[in-house]
Design an enzyme around this catalytic site. Structure first.
Site, PDB file in Angstrom:
ATOM      1  N   HIS A  50       0.820  -1.219   0.000  1.00  0.00           N
ATOM      2  CA  HIS A  50       0.000   0.000   0.000  1.00  0.00           C
ATOM      3  C   HIS A  50       0.848   1.261   0.000  1.00  0.00           C
ATOM      4  O   HIS A  50       0.506   2.249   0.646  1.00  0.00           O
ATOM      5  CB  HIS A  50      -0.943   0.009   1.211  1.00  0.00           C
ATOM      6  CG  HIS A  50      -2.065  -0.985   1.081  1.00  0.00           C
ATOM      7  ND1 HIS A  50      -3.191  -0.744   0.320  1.00  0.00           N
ATOM      8  CD2 HIS A  50      -2.223  -2.234   1.581  1.00  0.00           C
ATOM      9  CE1 HIS A  50      -3.986  -1.797   0.360  1.00  0.00           C
ATOM     10  NE2 HIS A  50      -3.436  -2.727   1.127  1.00  0.00           N
ATOM     11  N   ASP A  89      -0.586  -4.989   5.885  1.00  0.00           N
ATOM     12  CA  ASP A  89      -1.560  -5.869   5.234  1.00  0.00           C
ATOM     13  C   ASP A  89      -1.287  -6.033   3.744  1.00  0.00           C
ATOM     14  O   ASP A  89      -0.666  -5.191   3.117  1.00  0.00           O
ATOM     15  CB  ASP A  89      -2.979  -5.310   5.417  1.00  0.00           C
ATOM     16  CG  ASP A  89      -3.132  -3.933   4.798  1.00  0.00           C
ATOM     17  OD1 ASP A  89      -4.135  -3.717   4.101  1.00  0.00           O
ATOM     18  OD2 ASP A  89      -2.235  -3.081   4.999  1.00  0.00           O
ATOM     19  N   GLU A  90      -1.809  -7.099   3.205  1.00  0.00           N
ATOM     20  CA  GLU A  90      -1.905  -7.338   1.764  1.00  0.00           C
ATOM     21  C   GLU A  90      -0.613  -7.042   1.014  1.00  0.00           C
ATOM     22  O   GLU A  90      -0.583  -6.196   0.125  1.00  0.00           O
ATOM     23  CB  GLU A  90      -3.032  -6.483   1.163  1.00  0.00           C
ATOM     24  CG  GLU A  90      -4.383  -6.807   1.764  1.00  0.00           C
ATOM     25  CD  GLU A  90      -5.514  -6.007   1.124  1.00  0.00           C
ATOM     26  OE1 GLU A  90      -6.498  -6.646   0.724  1.00  0.00           O
ATOM     27  OE2 GLU A  90      -5.407  -4.768   1.039  1.00  0.00           O
ATOM     28  N   VAL A  91       0.455  -7.723   1.386  1.00  0.00           N
ATOM     29  CA  VAL A  91       1.707  -7.513   0.673  1.00  0.00           C
ATOM     30  C   VAL A  91       1.783  -8.507  -0.471  1.00  0.00           C
ATOM     31  O   VAL A  91       1.687  -9.716  -0.275  1.00  0.00           O
ATOM     32  CB  VAL A  91       2.913  -7.693   1.615  1.00  0.00           C
ATOM     33  CG1 VAL A  91       4.206  -7.343   0.880  1.00  0.00           C
ATOM     34  CG2 VAL A  91       2.745  -6.828   2.847  1.00  0.00           C
ATOM     35  N   ASP A 122      -2.666  -9.595   9.351  1.00  0.00           N
ATOM     36  CA  ASP A 122      -1.725 -10.290   8.476  1.00  0.00           C
ATOM     37  C   ASP A 122      -0.387 -10.499   9.195  1.00  0.00           C
ATOM     38  O   ASP A 122       0.244 -11.535   9.049  1.00  0.00           O
ATOM     39  CB  ASP A 122      -1.466  -9.500   7.181  1.00  0.00           C
ATOM     40  CG  ASP A 122      -2.751  -8.995   6.537  1.00  0.00           C
ATOM     41  OD1 ASP A 122      -3.589  -8.388   7.241  1.00  0.00           O
ATOM     42  OD2 ASP A 122      -2.912  -9.206   5.335  1.00  0.00           O
TER      43      ASP A 122
END
Lengths: 538, 336
Positions: free
Chosen positions: A273, A333-335, A386
């Protein structure tokens, strides 16, 4: 009197008592005290009501109060709540009222003089409020509790059909079920002007929210104007002049929040992000490769370069001093590993560190380094779930933020079993709109309904209602946030057993929504109906 | 609307919950039926202003006075207009659709629509006719008797048609054309040839076949089904609205010519002034292009780029149209 006593102690009413009571209720225009949202822990009320006159209404400090005149938080609160209570008030002479100018004083006493401090994770918000003829007593441990009590008092005041103000004899003992009750705003997907943020803080206070989680930067834009790294916003914001938060904007938000007893927790989410970060900080993001040449695109923050950690140290040093709260949100998050995988230097680093092909280990390495940086700055970290899911080694006092919708109850069990604290956001992603009364979904969430011991359940410090910004900006923020977020507010403040009925909540929330509209918050309707005082804008 | 070249404002002005239209002939209707007789009404001056405001923008104002269903609020100010429901042999205290068997009903409707025809200058009036619940009629013994006398048996669609027929005849004498919801056509009521039939029900296959049926019977039709903008969902739902084409059904060119257009609907159960504008725009703009532009204009990516610009233009002009996706407008937040 017998009839009134019969009301307070249910079960001993004869039919004549009830009939008489009904007459009294009708005559006095009984206004239920369940007009306070969120529902206080204990409330006792009476049909006995007292007139209020804006010309003879006073807020005062109790003689025993540790907080005294000059207390910034309470002086500001008294001023605000006067106008919120007397909505028709104009500073000239009001129309002649034919009741005597009976004065009414709200006497506020606070145990600790914490007027000039910021609310923190342990601040007590407990208060008790007793309303009698001519006088109300508001006692609280801290000024933050007093602010909560003032909000409740302001919701007890009502007008009859002639516009006269009244408040009923009431006794409230109240405190929040959860200490962490937050709202997330996303100012990267769409820039939100400072006025929209301030208005949100006001509406938060009306629902007793006490944490503003400011997801300030992300992939699409970097509006935070850093004094250490000004290029981050000048190259990364949607527009370097009109779509930024200057240091003074940030200070304004923080101080406005403080007066409402709202903590401001910034989130600088990495290593994913972060697209917008790379615009103003070359070499921060990982260059992605197409076989053996750079493709021109960039991925997550580059975890292999020392310059990355030097940059992060400097940035978080600034952020730690700008934002006074002891907590800071580090994201995590969300890597997406695709870019890291494609980069030969990253792969070489993996080999050197003995991570093999497991990029979770690389992510863990990165996050642990960042958490260490913020720990050294004396901050407590909050990270998305995460980080826990990927078995990263983080300090025991790190708070995990649960956001993934599927299986959040199992996640609650897992994380609390490991002895770590959690904040629950997963069931409250209200940016996910649907047709109809979806406030009921927020209302019926049971945050402690997961398998675990009582000790585990104590680790759930609270929850957060999230308004991600992909489809939201100042044109539709307020109607989308309110009153749906208020449903979550009651779930986080009130006793769950007393607030288990959606049917009972509906009329109260409708009334509360009309109160929000009257106070200038563009809260959307729950269903068919109307408010006495409608929203007057377009 | 004018910025998007919409040209008809269908004003669904009254319904079950409230009656805000202040009628000169029957002022009791709003006195008793509005949420508040002063703060929540449209006076004759208000209505005139809306009509003139529309006229200057080339926008027709077509009012809808929906009957015989959707009329709860009418009964507050007009006793004996609605059917008293019965539970067993006694009135239950509740009321149902307009009472189709009393002469007073038709006297009222004559006078009422006479006024409407003078207040609203457009050649058309929308008469509703949708979602009539028969259970109240069924419970009422007077109606049962009437059904027997008329030879309708237990087929209440016949009673509904009986009512609508008389209503349409009344309105026809005011020299107005009428629009009605599709149920009236579906139930076989005899309609004037210039009736506009408004399609709102069903899934895609169903509304396509309805369009085909209506046009093959020679009536002009209007499509709304895929454009119920009150039905919100998460994400870019404008794309679905953009792709719906009102002439997309099995029929001849002659039939397709009878499709005079369409209408985006924003029903009000969950909508008022706090959220009206962002909910309507720019999603309605997708419908606007479908109804104005050539049928071949269908490229979604190109539309996204142009609609983003158009949305920012509306924002700059003071219409708080909501965003399509993550981004910004160069000249936003002047007034927010």
């Amino acid at each position: 009197m017998e009839a009134i006593m019969c009301m307070l102690s249910s079960g001993r009413c004869t039919p004549t008592h009830l009939y008489l009571l009904l007459l009294i209720i009708i005559a006095l225009g009984f206004h239920t005290v369940e007009g306070v949202w969120p529902l206080p822990q204990t409330v006792t009320t009476s049909p006995e009501r007292y007139p209020l006159n804006s010309q003879a209404f006073y807020f005062g400090y109790g003689r025993q109060s540790a907080a005294k005149p000059g207390c910034s938080v309470l002086d500001a609160a008294f001023k605000r709540y006067f106008s919120l209570i007397f909505q028709d008030y104009t500073s000239g002479n009001g129309p002649l009222r034919f009741n005597e100018n009976k004065p009414f004083t709200v006497e506020v006493s606070v145990d600790h003089d914490d007027c000039e401090s910021y609310p923190n994770e342990d601040s007590s918000e407990r208060y008790n409020l007793s309303v009698y003829a001519g006088k109300a007593f508001l006692n609280a441990e801290t000024v933050w509790g007093a602010v909560r009590g003032l909000e409740s008092f302001s919701q007890l005041v009502y007008q009859d059909e002639y516009g006269s103000y009244f408040v009923n004899k009431t006794e409230i003992n109240d405190f929040p079920r959860f200490k962490f009750r937050g709202i997330l705003l996303d100012t990267s997907r769409h820039y939100l002007p400072v006025t929209a943020i301030l208005k949100t803080l006001d509406a938060m206070a009306y629902s007793k929210f006490n944490v503003f989680h400011w997801h300030i930067v992300d992939d699409p834009s970097f509006p935070y104007q850093s004094s250490t790294f000004p290029d981050l916003s000048s190259k990364g914001a949607f527009h370097l002049m009109t779509h930024i938060y200057t240091q003074s904007d940030v200070r304004r938000v923080i101080s406005h929040a403080r007066l409402w007893g709202i903590r401001v927790i910034p989130e600088f989410d990495s290593p994913g992000h972060t697209q917008s970060w790379g615009k103003g900080q070359p070499d921060l993001l990982t260059p992605c490769y197409r076989s053996s040449t750079p493709s021109g695109t960039f991925g997550p923050v580059n975890p292999v370069l020392p310059s990355t950690y030097q940059f992060m140290t400097k940035l978080f040093k600034e952020v730690s001093s700008v934002f006074p709260d002891s907590y800071i949100h580090l994201g995590g998050d969300e890597v997406d590993f695709g870019c890291w995988k494609s980069n030969p230097d990253v792969r070489a680093f993996m080999q050197k560190m003995g991570f093999g092909g497991d990029f979770l280990k690389l992510e863990a390495f990165y996050m642990e380094s960042i958490v260490n940086i913020t720990s050294a700055l004396n901050k407590t970290s909050i990270v998305w779930q995460d980080v826990f899911d990927y078995h990263e080694q983080i300090p025991k006092d790190t708070v995990l933020h649960i956001w993934k919708g599927t299986g959040y109850k199992a996640e609650l069990s897992r994380i609390t079993k490991a002895g770590m604290r959690v904040v629950l956001a997963a069931p409250w992603y209200i940016n996910h709109i649907t047709y109809g009364q979806d406030w009921r979904n927020s209302y019926t969430v049971q945050p402690l309904d997961f398998s675990g011991t009582d000790e585990q359940k104590k680790l759930v410090i609270g929850g957060e209602v999230a308004m991600w910004g992909e489809y939201v900006d100042a044109t539709n923020l307020h109607p989308r946030l309110w009153p749906r977020a208020s449903a979550g507010a009651e779930r986080l403040w009130s006793d769950e057993q007393q607030t288990s009925s959606v049917d009972k909540a509906f009329p109260r929330l409708q009334d509360f929504r009309c109160l929000l509209v009257r106070r200038g918050i563009r809260a959307e309707p729950l269903f068919v109906g109307h408010c006495k005082h409608e929203y007057q804008g377009i | 609307m004018a910025m998007n070249k919409f040209n008809v404002f269908h004003w669904h002005i009254v319904d079950d919950p409230s009656f805000p239209y202040l009628s000169r002939t029957f002022p009791q209707l709003s006195q008793q039926g509005a949420y508040h007789p002063y703060t929540h009404v449209y006076t004759p001056a208000d209505v005139k202003m809306v009509i003139e405001f529309g006229r200057l923008r080339g926008i027709r104002v077509i009012p809808e006075f929906d009957t015989p269903g959707h009329t709860q609020s009418w009964g507050k100010g007009q006793k004996d207009l609605l059917t008293p429901c019965y539970s067993g042999s006694k009135p239950s205290g509740t009321f149902g659709p307009v009472n189709p068997i009393l002469n007073t009903t038709y006297d009222f409707m004559s006078q009422f629509f006479k006024e409407i025809s003078t207040v609203f200058p457009d050649a058309y009036i929308h008469l509703g006719g949708d979602e009539v619940d028969f259970s109240c009629w069924k419970s009422n013994p007077d109606i049962q008797k009437f059904m027997e006398q008329q030879g309708f048996g237990q087929d209440f669609t016949k009673l509904e048609s009986f009512y609508i027929q008389k209503l349409l005849d009344i309105v026809a004498t005011t020299q107005k054309g009428y629009m009605i919801w599709q149920e009236v056509f579906d139930n076989g009521v005899k309609l004037k040839q210039d009736t506009l039939i408004h399609v709102w029900k069903g899934n895609k296959l169903q509304y396509q076949s309805e369009m085909a049926n209506i046009t093959s019977s020679g009536y002009q039709t209007l499509l709304s089904t895929p454009w119920y903008l009150n039905r919100i969902s998460y994400g870019q739902d404008w794309t679905g609205h953009y792709q719906a084409d009102p002439q997309d059904f099995q029929g001849t060119d002659e039939q397709k010519k009878l499709v005079i257009g369409g209408e985006a609907c924003l029903w009000g159960e969950y909508v008022d002034a706090t959220n009206l504008t962002p909910r309507l725009w720019p999603r309605a703009s997708a419908v606007a292009e479908r109804l104005w532009s050539d049928k071949g204009v269908t490229d979604i990516n190109d539309a996204f780029n142009r609609l983003s610009v158009h949305r920012c233009r509306m924002v700059e002009r003071g219409i708080p149209a909501e965003p399509l996706f993550s981004s910004y407008c160069p000249r936003e937040y002047r007034g927010v």
